[in-house]
Design a protein around this motif. Sequence first.
Motif, PDB file in Angstrom:
ATOM      1  N   CYS A 198      -5.898 -21.539   3.529  1.00 60.43           N
ATOM      2  CA  CYS A 198      -5.943 -22.398   2.346  1.00 60.43           C
ATOM      3  C   CYS A 198      -5.272 -21.713   1.158  1.00 60.43           C
ATOM      4  CB  CYS A 198      -7.384 -22.781   2.007  1.00 60.43           C
ATOM      5  SG  CYS A 198      -8.385 -21.403   1.397  1.00 60.43           S
ATOM      6  N   ARG A 199      -4.954 -22.499   0.144  1.00 59.81           N
ATOM      7  CA  ARG A 199      -4.277 -21.955  -1.029  1.00 59.81           C
ATOM      8  C   ARG A 199      -5.164 -20.985  -1.798  1.00 59.81           C
ATOM      9  NH1 ARG A 199      -1.055 -27.185  -3.651  1.00 59.81           N
ATOM     10  NH2 ARG A 199       0.346 -27.559  -1.864  1.00 59.81           N
ATOM     11  N   LEU A 200      -6.464 -21.248  -1.769  1.00 62.24           N
ATOM     12  CA  LEU A 200      -7.391 -20.361  -2.472  1.00 62.24           C
ATOM     13  C   LEU A 200      -7.311 -18.946  -1.922  1.00 62.24           C
ATOM     14  CD1 LEU A 200      -9.680 -19.858  -4.469  1.00 62.24           C
ATOM     15  CD2 LEU A 200     -11.298 -20.638  -2.713  1.00 62.24           C
ATOM     16  N   HIS A 201      -7.195 -18.822  -0.587  1.00 61.79           N
ATOM     17  CA  HIS A 201      -7.107 -17.493   0.017  1.00 61.79           C
ATOM     18  C   HIS A 201      -5.823 -16.788  -0.392  1.00 61.79           C
ATOM     19  CE1 HIS A 201      -6.375 -14.574   3.356  1.00 61.79           C
ATOM     20  NE2 HIS A 201      -7.651 -14.340   3.158  1.00 61.79           N
ATOM     21  N   LYS A 202      -4.729 -17.525  -0.455  1.00 60.31           N
ATOM     22  CA  LYS A 202      -3.459 -16.921  -0.857  1.00 60.31           C
ATOM     23  C   LYS A 202      -3.498 -16.498  -2.325  1.00 60.31           C
ATOM     24  CE  LYS A 202      -0.861 -19.629   2.536  1.00 60.31           C
ATOM     25  NZ  LYS A 202       0.153 -20.690   2.753  1.00 60.31           N
ATOM     26  N   ALA A 203      -4.054 -17.370  -3.193  1.00 64.76           N
ATOM     27  CA  ALA A 203      -4.175 -17.019  -4.609  1.00 64.76           C
ATOM     28  C   ALA A 203      -5.102 -15.822  -4.787  1.00 64.76           C
ATOM     29  CB  ALA A 203      -4.699 -18.222  -5.394  1.00 64.76           C
ATOM     30  N   ASN A 204      -6.172 -15.786  -4.006  1.00 60.75           N
ATOM     31  CA  ASN A 204      -7.105 -14.670  -4.083  1.00 60.75           C
ATOM     32  C   ASN A 204      -6.428 -13.366  -3.662  1.00 60.75           C
ATOM     33  OD1 ASN A 204     -10.070 -13.737  -4.259  1.00 60.75           O
ATOM     34  ND2 ASN A 204      -9.456 -13.050  -2.228  1.00 60.75           N
ATOM     35  N   GLY A 205      -5.548 -13.433  -2.657  1.00 61.57           N
ATOM     36  CA  GLY A 205      -4.821 -12.243  -2.236  1.00 61.57           C
ATOM     37  C   GLY A 205      -3.970 -11.674  -3.367  1.00 61.57           C
ATOM     38  N   GLY A 206      -3.337 -12.567  -4.127  1.00 62.87           N
ATOM     39  CA  GLY A 206      -2.563 -12.115  -5.277  1.00 62.87           C
ATOM     40  C   GLY A 206      -3.444 -11.457  -6.332  1.00 62.87           C
ATOM     41  N   MET A 207      -4.637 -12.027  -6.543  1.00 60.85           N
ATOM     42  CA  MET A 207      -5.566 -11.454  -7.515  1.00 60.85           C
ATOM     43  C   MET A 207      -6.088 -10.097  -7.053  1.00 60.85           C
ATOM     44  SD  MET A 207      -5.670 -13.233 -10.170  1.00 60.85           S
ATOM     45  CE  MET A 207      -7.010 -12.310 -10.911  1.00 60.85           C
ATOM     46  N   VAL A 208      -6.251  -9.929  -5.742  1.00 60.75           N
ATOM     47  CA  VAL A 208      -6.681  -8.634  -5.218  1.00 60.75           C
ATOM     48  C   VAL A 208      -5.659  -7.555  -5.601  1.00 60.75           C
ATOM     49  CG1 VAL A 208      -7.006  -7.268  -3.119  1.00 60.75           C
ATOM     50  CG2 VAL A 208      -8.070  -9.515  -3.302  1.00 60.75           C
ATOM     51  N   LEU A 209      -4.386  -7.821  -5.312  1.00 59.49           N
ATOM     52  CA  LEU A 209      -3.349  -6.836  -5.613  1.00 59.49           C
ATOM     53  C   LEU A 209      -3.243  -6.578  -7.114  1.00 59.49           C
ATOM     54  CD1 LEU A 209      -0.526  -7.988  -3.155  1.00 59.49           C
ATOM     55  CD2 LEU A 209      -1.992  -5.982  -2.939  1.00 59.49           C
ATOM     56  N   LEU A 210      -3.271  -7.653  -7.910  1.00 62.94           N
ATOM     57  CA  LEU A 210      -3.126  -7.507  -9.358  1.00 62.94           C
ATOM     58  C   LEU A 210      -4.293  -6.737  -9.970  1.00 62.94           C
ATOM     59  CD1 LEU A 210      -1.565  -8.210 -11.935  1.00 62.94           C
ATOM     60  CD2 LEU A 210      -2.861 -10.357 -12.049  1.00 62.94           C
ATOM     61  N   SER A 211      -5.530  -7.143  -9.633  1.00 60.18           N
ATOM     62  CA  SER A 211      -6.706  -6.499 -10.213  1.00 60.18           C
ATOM     63  C   SER A 211      -6.857  -5.065  -9.709  1.00 60.18           C
ATOM     64  CB  SER A 211      -7.966  -7.315  -9.909  1.00 60.18           C
ATOM     65  OG  SER A 211      -8.188  -7.419  -8.503  1.00 60.18           O
ATOM     66  N   PHE A 212      -6.526  -4.836  -8.432  1.00 60.95           N
ATOM     67  CA  PHE A 212      -6.643  -3.485  -7.881  1.00 60.95           C
ATOM     68  C   PHE A 212      -5.669  -2.552  -8.585  1.00 60.95           C
ATOM     69  CE2 PHE A 212      -6.738   0.008  -4.985  1.00 60.95           C
ATOM     70  CZ  PHE A 212      -7.927  -0.094  -4.280  1.00 60.95           C
ATOM     71  N   PHE A 213      -4.430  -2.987  -8.758  1.00 62.55           N
ATOM     72  CA  PHE A 213      -3.443  -2.131  -9.406  1.00 62.55           C
ATOM     73  C   PHE A 213      -3.812  -1.888 -10.871  1.00 62.55           C
ATOM     74  CE2 PHE A 213       0.381  -1.583 -11.986  1.00 62.55           C
ATOM     75  CZ  PHE A 213       0.929  -0.461 -11.393  1.00 62.55           C
ATOM     76  N   ALA A 214      -4.215  -2.952 -11.575  1.00 70.03           N
ATOM     77  CA  ALA A 214      -4.492  -2.828 -13.008  1.00 70.03           C
ATOM     78  C   ALA A 214      -5.705  -1.944 -13.281  1.00 70.03           C
ATOM     79  CB  ALA A 214      -4.699  -4.220 -13.612  1.00 70.03           C
ATOM     80  N   CYS A 215      -6.790  -2.149 -12.508  1.00 73.20           N
ATOM     81  CA  CYS A 215      -8.064  -1.513 -12.850  1.00 73.20           C
ATOM     82  C   CYS A 215      -8.393  -0.281 -12.007  1.00 73.20           C
ATOM     83  CB  CYS A 215      -9.204  -2.527 -12.731  1.00 73.20           C
ATOM     84  SG  CYS A 215      -9.091  -3.819 -13.972  1.00 73.20           S
ATOM     85  N   ARG A 216      -7.605   0.007 -10.996  1.00 69.59           N
ATOM     86  CA  ARG A 216      -7.877   1.205 -10.193  1.00 69.59           C
ATOM     87  C   ARG A 216      -6.737   2.213 -10.206  1.00 69.59           C
ATOM     88  NH1 ARG A 216     -12.177   1.000  -5.993  1.00 69.59           N
ATOM     89  NH2 ARG A 216     -13.414  -0.850  -6.401  1.00 69.59           N
ATOM     90  N   ILE A 217      -5.559   1.785 -10.675  1.00 71.13           N
ATOM     91  CA  ILE A 217      -4.422   2.710 -10.721  1.00 71.13           C
ATOM     92  C   ILE A 217      -3.878   2.823 -12.147  1.00 71.13           C
ATOM     93  CG2 ILE A 217      -2.069   3.128  -9.897  1.00 71.13           C
ATOM     94  CD1 ILE A 217      -2.892   1.840  -7.260  1.00 71.13           C
ATOM     95  N   ALA A 218      -3.443   1.698 -12.727  1.00 73.56           N
ATOM     96  CA  ALA A 218      -2.893   1.736 -14.085  1.00 73.56           C
ATOM     97  C   ALA A 218      -3.940   2.142 -15.117  1.00 73.56           C
ATOM     98  CB  ALA A 218      -2.312   0.369 -14.435  1.00 73.56           C
ATOM     99  N   LEU A 219      -5.208   1.979 -14.786  1.00 74.88           N
ATOM    100  CA  LEU A 219      -6.282   2.346 -15.711  1.00 74.88           C
ATOM    101  C   LEU A 219      -6.247   3.831 -16.070  1.00 74.88           C
ATOM    102  CD1 LEU A 219      -8.969   1.424 -17.122  1.00 74.88           C
ATOM    103  CD2 LEU A 219     -10.142   2.181 -15.062  1.00 74.88           C
ATOM    104  N   PHE A 220      -5.841   4.687 -15.137  1.00 73.13           N
ATOM    105  CA  PHE A 220      -5.874   6.124 -15.396  1.00 73.13           C
ATOM    106  C   PHE A 220      -4.816   6.555 -16.411  1.00 73.13           C
ATOM    107  CE2 PHE A 220      -8.398   5.729 -11.659  1.00 73.13           C
ATOM    108  CZ  PHE A 220      -9.352   6.728 -11.778  1.00 73.13           C
ATOM    109  N   PRO A 221      -3.559   6.093 -16.314  1.00 75.12           N
ATOM    110  CA  PRO A 221      -2.611   6.383 -17.408  1.00 75.12           C
ATOM    111  C   PRO A 221      -3.070   5.808 -18.747  1.00 75.12           C
ATOM    112  CG  PRO A 221      -1.433   5.656 -15.452  1.00 75.12           C
ATOM    113  CD  PRO A 221      -2.883   5.459 -15.168  1.00 75.12           C
ATOM    114  N   TYR A 222      -3.758   4.656 -18.697  1.00 72.54           N
ATOM    115  CA  TYR A 222      -4.268   4.072 -19.940  1.00 72.54           C
ATOM    116  C   TYR A 222      -5.320   4.987 -20.577  1.00 72.54           C
ATOM    117  CZ  TYR A 222      -7.055   1.067 -22.985  1.00 72.54           C
ATOM    118  OH  TYR A 222      -7.750   0.560 -24.051  1.00 72.54           O
TER     119      TYR A 222
END
Length: 288
Positions: A181-205
């Motif tokens: 379903c589209r929800l699963h695909k959209a959720n996959g995008g949110m997984v990558l975005l939120s993971f990168f922002a809050c678990r990787i980019a957070l440290f340089p911030y």
Amino acid sequence: MLQVLACGVVVFPGLFFAFRRILPSIFKQWTDADVVLVSERLVSSIHAVMATTVGCIVVASCRGNVISDRHWLAPYFVIWYGVPYMAYDLYAMYLSHYYRFQVKGHEDYKRHSLSTVNSFVRKEFLLVLHHIALLTVLLPVTLYFRKDQGDFFVGCLFLTELSTPFVSMGKILIQLSLQDCRLHKANGGMVLLSFFACRIALFPYMYWMYGRHYGIPLYGVPLHLSLAANLGNSCILAPQVYWFVLLCRKGFRLYQRSRCRGDAPAPARATATAAAAAAAVTDNPKGE
């Protein structure tokens, strides 16, 4: 008394066992492995929402002076909810591992034993190490070694849980056979975005905010910090990068698989979808 009942020692195991009771009555076709997996994911999402909310409050309250500003939630949440959750989650992960292999018919998994525990530790070594490190390092650092400084950075670390509800939702959607379903695909995008922002980019911030406080450039912050602080941040960041690479590789494989299904005849697409769903439900580590 109310504080004790509301703390994580009671809340998280209580929710887990409540979900284990409720879910089989709703989804009667689910195995024990399915019930334990979804129960674990639901509790993880609840903890993640709590941690993210606390993180937002602490970060917003301590932005004025990232070193000396204090907020009572920073140490309180670690003691009453963070540490109990990590201890509970180790147990829940072991149960998920145990029932997953029991459903597959492994002879060693007819009952709990040291062999099943050793197998769990070997298979999920990085996650087990991650949890044990948080239990043995996060608590003493939060309580004793910070000298009542840096609540802002503790709040930032709480924000790393933002991606957890999206990861859990992906697993639950697969469990419900909604992986196309589209929800699963959209959720996959949110997984990558939120993971990168809050678990990787957070440290340089965090390094940038520290440098801004002392008036030094970002590249000079590691030289201004102690070796122990840099090593600690590196040890936290390293598994996040590893898991993000796994997520990207998995996303690329799923993208290739969906393209292959799009080019295949309808019966073949249905077979491929069923096989992919079964594999994803029964053989996915929590780290992904």
